[in-house]
Design an enzyme around this catalytic site. Structure first.
Site, PDB file in Angstrom:
ATOM      1  N   HIS A   5      32.756  70.772  28.961  1.00  0.00           N
ATOM      2  CA  HIS A   5      32.107  72.025  29.340  1.00  0.00           C
ATOM      3  C   HIS A   5      31.279  71.873  30.624  1.00  0.00           C
ATOM      4  O   HIS A   5      31.155  72.797  31.412  1.00  0.00           O
ATOM      5  CB  HIS A   5      31.213  72.485  28.184  1.00  0.00           C
ATOM      6  CG  HIS A   5      30.617  73.842  28.375  1.00  0.00           C
ATOM      7  ND1 HIS A   5      31.385  74.968  28.577  1.00  0.00           N
ATOM      8  CD2 HIS A   5      29.323  74.269  28.401  1.00  0.00           C
ATOM      9  CE1 HIS A   5      30.588  76.024  28.702  1.00  0.00           C
ATOM     10  NE2 HIS A   5      29.338  75.629  28.610  1.00  0.00           N
TER      11      HIS A   5
ATOM     12  N   ASP B 159      37.314  71.312  28.143  1.00  0.00           N
ATOM     13  CA  ASP B 159      36.153  72.031  27.607  1.00  0.00           C
ATOM     14  C   ASP B 159      36.491  72.480  26.187  1.00  0.00           C
ATOM     15  O   ASP B 159      37.389  73.293  25.990  1.00  0.00           O
ATOM     16  CB  ASP B 159      35.855  73.244  28.511  1.00  0.00           C
ATOM     17  CG  ASP B 159      34.608  74.013  28.078  1.00  0.00           C
ATOM     18  OD1 ASP B 159      34.053  73.717  26.997  1.00  0.00           O
ATOM     19  OD2 ASP B 159      34.197  74.915  28.834  1.00  0.00           O
TER      20      ASP B 159
ATOM     21  N   SER C 197      29.430  79.625  31.610  1.00  0.00           N
ATOM     22  CA  SER C 197      28.980  79.518  30.231  1.00  0.00           C
ATOM     23  C   SER C 197      28.230  80.791  29.818  1.00  0.00           C
ATOM     24  O   SER C 197      28.746  81.899  30.002  1.00  0.00           O
ATOM     25  CB  SER C 197      28.119  78.260  30.075  1.00  0.00           C
ATOM     26  OG  SER C 197      27.861  77.986  28.733  1.00  0.00           O
TER      27      SER C 197
END
Lengths: 384, 198
Positions: free
Chosen positions: A355, A322, A157
């Site tokens: 995610h 995601d 991320s």
């Protein structure tokens, strides 16, 4: 409470605080005259100093990536699924370094620290920090630890964004770049979610323009709302359906606004518990660092040109459900690396976890991760 | 080395950039790297096989070939684009062939020859879809949805304006026998072609 720690855990770990006196000029034009970075390390640095791995954390992460601080800890560090003996980032082979980034709230200099110029808590006066600022500070940390080149820099991320920045800013300082569930820049939709999160914090009457600590209070409602929103974007529709469905806590509808559906209970719990462990100003700073990240910006918006000078080999990974940083966003990274003629491997992992998947030990993901790091550990480490 | 791999190696110049479509565990790419110092990537849809490529140190992109090459690669970015025993499983073989010679200077393709005499015999005498060592699947579960003969393939090349730079035929032992050159459409079990855009 674990009575004995799992054998594949790095065990009990103690954070260290390193003080830096060399002023750090930030992208915003402001300067941090001196600052602290809190770090944790796992494993041993080898004699050639060639087995060091840097872990970059995401929005709400910190230096505590693996292991336990005490036998009373309910949970291990945030990436314990991937770091430890026999795990993909194998601490019997690597010397693993993880830090709390500047602007954080877990001990590194940030909004909850004392501003040396005023003697008061920084609060909203803490300068904006960017992904590039973090990487600059991490490079100083690297030198402080006597490391010339990382075997790998790894992050998911927002952490993956730092990895890309490392490869671009310090091409010779890393041999491998592992960019997981990331994006080359935020989309308008991503920024929109961040803006709603920020506005919910600003709207809290206890925010006091960011100087809430001086008023001996916290913008609890605002930060809770921001985190609840975040959690919606971290999970997939499928994952939410599987986890909560439309299940009712009391088994029946009560025609009221108390918690009725399980998903409401989950979000309220996640939001409320976050307030106890995280600072609202840090949350604001982190979301802005996300919004500003755009390494292609300095290269006429051509990401391939941004990667042109990189020397690291890349592993890019994404997860099918995601939607915050979807596989399509990783495709942009991979395509730019291919165009630039760089060595890159790309894995698109089937997962229902949205995610959050990058923190979940999904077997396919762990197999590729382990295979890649296995090769990193055995290759001839010719230090620069 | 497998004969089809040996034929491919003979066609590839040292130090070239190679893309292998449906690369499996990257065995061919590893051989080419070791013997000819090639660079490049594999494309593979299965994450299990991808992990084996990673172990062997070959860069590999997990992707579905039915979505084409243009999402990933620029025009003429490889010297050779290779695809072994995969063409017949593609949804749009004709589009992929065109993309191969667009992304690479040359394309190297191998495929099972449906015109092979054993296939013909099974169909003509048994009246059933052929099942052989090279084509081991039943009609209902085969991934091979676009089978063709050597003559079909060459007709398609003509239609797509593809130049045939080289052609080799091998049997199920992946041996190349002289007789096959005389009647490839009847005697070759597997065909190996080297193509370029006209």
């Amino acid at each position: 409470m674990p009575t004995a720690l799992p054998p594949d855990s790095v065990g009990l770990v103690i954070p260290q605080t390193l003080h830096f006196d060399e002023p750090l000029e930030l992208d915003s034009g402001k300067t941090l005259p001196h600052y602290d970075l809190v770090i944790e390390t796992y494993g041993e640095l080898n004699a050639a100093r060639s087995n060091a791995v840097l872990i970059c954390h995401a929005l709400s992460g910190d230096h505590h990536a693996a292991g336990y601080h005490s036998m009373n800890d309910r949970k291990p560090g945030w990436w314990d699924s991937a770091i430890g003996p026999g795990k993909p980032i194998d601490t019997t082979r690597f010397f693993v370094v993880c830090l709390n980034n500047l602007g954080g709230c877990k001990g590194s200099t940030g909004p909850t620290s004392i501003n040396p110029e005023t003697g008061r808590i920084f609060g909203a006066d803490f300068p904006m920090v960017t992904v590039n600022d973090w990487v600059q500070s991490q490079e100083r940390l690297m030198r402080r630890l006597g490391i010339v080149q990382w075997a790998a820099v790894i992050g998911g991320s927002l952490g993956g964004m730092q990895v890309m920045q490392w490869a671009i800013s310090f091409p010779q300082a890393l041999r491998h770049a592992l960019v997981i569930a990331a994006a080359p820049k935020l989309s308008a939709q991503n920024i929109a979610f961040n803006e709603v999160a920020r506005q919910s914090i600003f709207a809290d009457p206890d925010f006091h323009d960011g100087h809430y600590l001086e008023h001996d209070t916290l913008p609890r409602k605002g930060l809770m709302l921001a985190r609840m929103l975040g959690h919606i974007t971290y999970l997939s529709d499928d994952a939410m359906r599987a986890k909560f469905g439309r299940e009712l806590r009391a088994g029946k509808i009560n025609f009221g606004f108390d918690v009725e559906f399980q998903v409401e209970s989950y979000l309220r719990y996640q939001g409320a518990s976050f307030v106890d462990r995280f600072d609202a100003n840090t949350y604001l700073l982190m979301t802005k660092a996300l919004d500003y990240f755009d390494p292609a910006g300095e290269f006429e918006h051509d990401l391939a040109r941004a990667f042109a000078a990189t020397e690291a080999e890349f592993l890019v990974a994404s997860f099918t459900t995601d939607w915050r940083f979807s596989p399509a966003r990783s495709h942009e990274i991979v395509k730019a690396l291919l165009k630039a003629g760089k060595r890159v491997t790309y894995a698109e992992v089937e997962s229902e976890h949205g995610h959050d998947a990058f923190l979940v030990p999904i077997p396919d993901y762990m197999n590729v991760f382990r295979a890649y790091m296995g090769r990193v550990s055995t290759e001839d480490a010719t230090c620069a | 080395m497998r004969v089809d791999h040996a034929i491919i190696s003979d066609w590839i110049k040292p130090n070239s950039r190679v893309l292998d479509l449906g690369c499996g565990d990257c065995a061919l790419l590893r051989e080419l790297r070791q013997s000819l110092n090639t660079t490049g990537y594999g494309l593979e849809i299965s994450i299990d096989k991808l992990a084996r490529c990673v172990e062997g140190g070959t860069p590999v992109i997990q992707a579905n070939l039915d979505q084409g090459l243009s999402p990933w690669f620029e025009a003429q970015s490889f010297d050779y684009v290779i695809m072994t025993h995969t063409l017949q499983a593609m949804r749009h073989p004709e589009k992929l062939l065109q993309e191969m010679v667009h992304v690479g200077r040359e394309a190297i393709v191998t495929f099972p020859n449906m015109g092979y005499w054993k296939n013909r015999l099974q169909f003509a005498l048994g009246g059933r879809m052929p099942v052989t060592k090279t084509l081991p699947y039943g009609w209902f579960d085969t991934p091979n949805i676009h089978l063709c003969t050597v003559r079909d393939f060459e007709a398609l090349c003509e239609e797509l304006n593809l130049r045939i730079l080289g052609r080799e035929m091998v049997d199920s032992q992946l041996q190349s026998r002289p007789l096959m050159r005389l009647a490839p459409n009847l005697l070759a079990e597997t065909a190996v072609y080297r193509l370029a855009a006209k």
